[in-house]
Motif scaffolding. Structure first.
Motif, short mmCIF file in Angstrom:
data_model
loop_
_atom_site.label_atom_id
_atom_site.label_comp_id
_atom_site.label_asym_id
_atom_site.label_seq_id
_atom_site.Cartn_x
_atom_site.Cartn_y
_atom_site.Cartn_z
N ALA A 63 -59.91 -15.65 12.42
CA ALA A 63 -60.96 -14.64 12.20
C ALA A 63 -61.77 -14.21 13.13
CB ALA A 63 -61.97 -15.43 11.19
N GLY A 64 -61.72 -14.62 14.30
CA GLY A 64 -62.27 -14.37 15.67
C GLY A 64 -61.75 -13.25 16.16
N LYS A 70 -50.52 -12.21 18.79
CA LYS A 70 -49.30 -11.40 18.49
C LYS A 70 -49.80 -10.60 17.31
CE LYS A 70 -46.50 -13.20 21.47
NZ LYS A 70 -45.93 -12.36 22.57
N GLY A 71 -49.09 -9.25 17.64
CA GLY A 71 -49.40 -8.17 16.36
C GLY A 71 -48.09 -8.36 15.39
N ASP A 105 -62.73 -0.97 15.56
CA ASP A 105 -61.68 -0.46 14.59
C ASP A 105 -62.52 -1.00 13.22
OD1 ASP A 105 -61.37 -2.99 15.05
OD2 ASP A 105 -59.07 -2.80 14.44
N VAL A 106 -63.59 -1.55 13.34
CA VAL A 106 -64.09 -2.25 12.01
C VAL A 106 -65.28 -1.39 11.63
CG1 VAL A 106 -65.42 -4.19 11.34
CG2 VAL A 106 -63.83 -4.50 12.91
N PRO A 116 -55.91 -7.02 18.58
CA PRO A 116 -56.72 -7.72 17.90
C PRO A 116 -56.25 -8.52 16.70
CG PRO A 116 -57.18 -5.48 17.56
CD PRO A 116 -56.27 -5.65 18.61
N SER A 117 -56.76 -9.83 16.36
CA SER A 117 -56.11 -10.45 15.05
C SER A 117 -56.33 -9.83 13.85
CB SER A 117 -56.65 -11.89 15.16
OG SER A 117 -58.07 -11.53 15.06
N ARG A 118 -55.66 -10.09 12.97
CA ARG A 118 -55.95 -9.26 11.83
C ARG A 118 -57.22 -9.42 11.16
NH1 ARG A 118 -52.23 -9.83 5.97
NH2 ARG A 118 -53.59 -8.95 4.66
#
Length: 607
Positions: free
Chosen positions: A42-43, A48-49, A220-221, A56-58
């Motif tokens: 969550a951070g 890896k995408g 992107d948020v 960035p993580s999902r």
């Protein structure tokens, strides 16, 4: 400004509460413990995408800090207004002194540390019904403080309309007051944050008065915010304050703009709603989801929460000045957080919204939230201290003046309160200087904003009532009005306390010396006021006789559901109600003979 009550019953119940299915509902504890889908973090960490390099993580945790109903309380509020109760592990409660903008700033700044994605939002009533430090300057000090607190967005509340739409627009956009001008050598610049008025329309254009929604973006948020106030605002604000405005249904409005945001690609949505509920406990940290999700909250916000579109991911609420963090199922039966942080800056809510970059939505099962005390055991924020000092220097010559003396706390609490009786007596005494034939005075409880405490709030000494303290009690600048009513109308007005729009949430008028009656709470509706018990100076009310009644201009306008008080004849408008209180205290108390708190025994209550 109007004299209003924090709570306002809804005009209708929309639907019965939806039954939560075992599969669709999680308690707050379960929400907090729920694992994120898959193995994503969550951070804001890189991992890896989809097999093509690093990114960035999902999932991204977004911190939402929120509070509501500040009412210009920049200095620590006193008495019960400056305390919260905390439930202890052993079942006992602990009282904690709380509030004050210097401490709120410190707590918020500490909470933001380590959270690069952090938003601060509010649920309305940031201004209005404010202590003298802010109210004397049309709440410019509070707007300046909120800018320093880095508030990102807020809904309007009913009190944002105390001085009308033009004044609200000035607080948003800046400029000196049209009557009082500039208070310092610098022009007031207005709020750095948007006020949202999605359900407040200009009567002529039918468009929102200010922005209906706002979108927070970082990289992107994206998180959208829709802001509404309670539809019943015109019932609890003076007619002048809402002139030219239309207030629409909260649910319909939120759903409309949630769909608009969705069409624009914003799928993470928070509603800021200046309407609230009534918790099962007054302890700020009680379990609102016991025995089941949302079981610890009732009132208007429960109806709203159950009907707002599932597109909305969280509800930040206010108005009732209560504290709660609840999981109320949305119409699809999914868990959704509903929060309120009491009032006067005593609490703030810290909610974690986990943003799913793949869907653009919030992962609801990962949402967690809790209220935190704005304790006074942290360092004061120096910039807020400086701001308060600047405005106190301007206010001190007016605010520090002694106007009376009391022998003990004169509290506003209770169905009939000692302070309510004192204010009604003050208005009756003042009204008789205008018309010696005045028979009685009535005061609405929501117009009494704080108790008078015996302990000194500054250097004035114990038992001294300063002008600033009296201003905090009655900050609305209402006038004392006189009307003549028949006995039948007077009885009807008393019955309106517990009938009509006040059926489910009674508003018991505070009464002057000489008026007595029985309030039988074992009965329902208007019958709770026992007609045969109503006496004036020991004599039954004669339905055909005339009675001269004093009240503030808010009640004289039919406010708080007292439509009969908006009628009457031979209207006479006097001076401001604060002046009436000041004159009464000065005339009836001294350092050697302080005023004792009234006994609050004019209304006999049967339960």
């Amino acid at each position: 400004m109007p004299a209003t009550s924090p709570a306002h019953p809804r005009r209708r119940r929309r639907t019965n509460r939806l039954l939560a299915t075992a599969a669709g509902v999680l308690t707050v504890g379960a929400l907090a413990a729920a694992a994120l889908p898959g193995s994503a973090n969550a951070g804001e960490q890189h991992g890896k995408g989809k097999g093509h390099g690093h990114g960035p993580s999902r999932y991204q945790d977004v911190q939402l800090l929120s509070f509501n109903d500040l009412h210009g309380n920049l200095e620590p509020p006193t008495g019960s207004s400056g305390r919260v109760t905390e439930l202890q592990p052993d079942g006992t409660t602990k009282t904690i002194d709380a509030g004050g903008a210097e401490y709120l700033a410190t707590h918020l700044r500490q909470a933001r540390k380590g959270h690069p994605y952090s938003i601060t939002a509010a649920g309305g009533d940031m201004v209005g019904a404010s202590p003298l430090l802010s109210g004397l300057f049309h709440d410019e000090p509070t707007i300046e403080a909120l800018n320093k607190l880095e508030l990102d967005v807020t809904s309007v509340g009913n009190h944002e309309f105390d001085e009308g739409a033009k004044e609200l627009s000035r607080l948003q956009n800046g400029g000196c007051h049209p009557t009082d001008g500039c208070y310092t050598d610098k022009k007031f610049k207005g709020a750095d944050f948007p006020y949202l008025t999605a359900n407040v329309l200009n009567e002529k254009t039918r468009k929102p008065l200010l922005k209906p929604y706002w979108v927070w973006k970082k990289k992107d948020v994206k998180v959208g915010f829709i802001g509404v106030t309670l539809e019943g605002t015109p019932d609890i604000v003076s007619a002048e304050g809402v002139r030219g405005l239309v207030f629409k249904d909260e649910v319909e409005t939120i759903n409309k703009y949630a769909e608009e945001l969705r069409r624009k690609g914003v799928k993470s949505i928070v509603a800021l709603i200046h309407e609230g509920g009534f918790p099962a406990s007054q302890d700020y940290n009680y379990d609102c989801d016991a025995p089941g999700a949302g079981d610890g909250i009732s009132g208007p916000i429960a109806d709203i929460a159950e009907n707002v579109s599932p597109e909305v991911d969280a509800l930040v609420t206010g108005h009732t000045h209560n504290a709660y963090v609840c999981t109320v199922p949305d119409p699809a039966g999914n868990p959704r957080m509903v929060t309120s942080a009491a009032s006067f800056g005593r609490l703030y809510t810290d909610t974690t919204l986990t943003y799913d970059r793949r869907t653009g939505d919030i992962a609801r099962t990962a949402v967690k939230s809790a209220n935190h005390v704005v304790s006074r055991d942290v360092p004061k924020a120096s910039d807020i201290t400086g701001l308060i000092g600047k405005w106190n220097t301007l206010a001190a010559p007016i605010g520090n003046r002694a106007i009376g003396y009391i022998s003990g706390d004169v509290v506003k609490d209770g169905t009939e309160s000692p302070l309510g009786d004192l204010i009604a007596d003050a208005q009756l005494e003042y009204a008789r200087t205008l018309d010696p034939e005045t028979d009685l005075a009535l005061m609405n409880p929501g117009g009494i904003r704080a108790s008078l405490t015996h302990a000194a709030s500054g250097a004035e000494g114990d038992g001294v009532v300063t002008y600033a303290e009296a201003f905090t009690v009655q900050p609305f600048a209402n006038t004392v009005n006189l009307r003549t009513f028949t006995g039948e109308q007077l009885v009807q007005a008393l019955k309106e306390q517990v009938s009509g729009s006040n059926t489910t949430s009674p508003k018991i008028l505070q009464v002057s010396d000489g008026l007595t009656y029985t309030l039988d709470l074992t009965k329902t509706g208007a019958d709770r006021v026992v007609t045969d018990s109503i006496r004036l100076n020991g004599e039954p009310i004669d339905p055909s006789a005339s009675y001269r009644v004093a009240m503030n201009s808010f009640l004289a306008g039919g406010g708080d559901g007292f439509t009969t008080l908006g009628q009457g004849s031979d209207a006479l408008v006097g001076d401001d109600d604060l002046k009436a209180l000041e004159q009464y205290l000065t005339a009836n108390s001294s350092a050697g003979a302080p005023l004792a708190p009234p006994a609050a025994d004019r209304i006999t209550i049967v339960q």
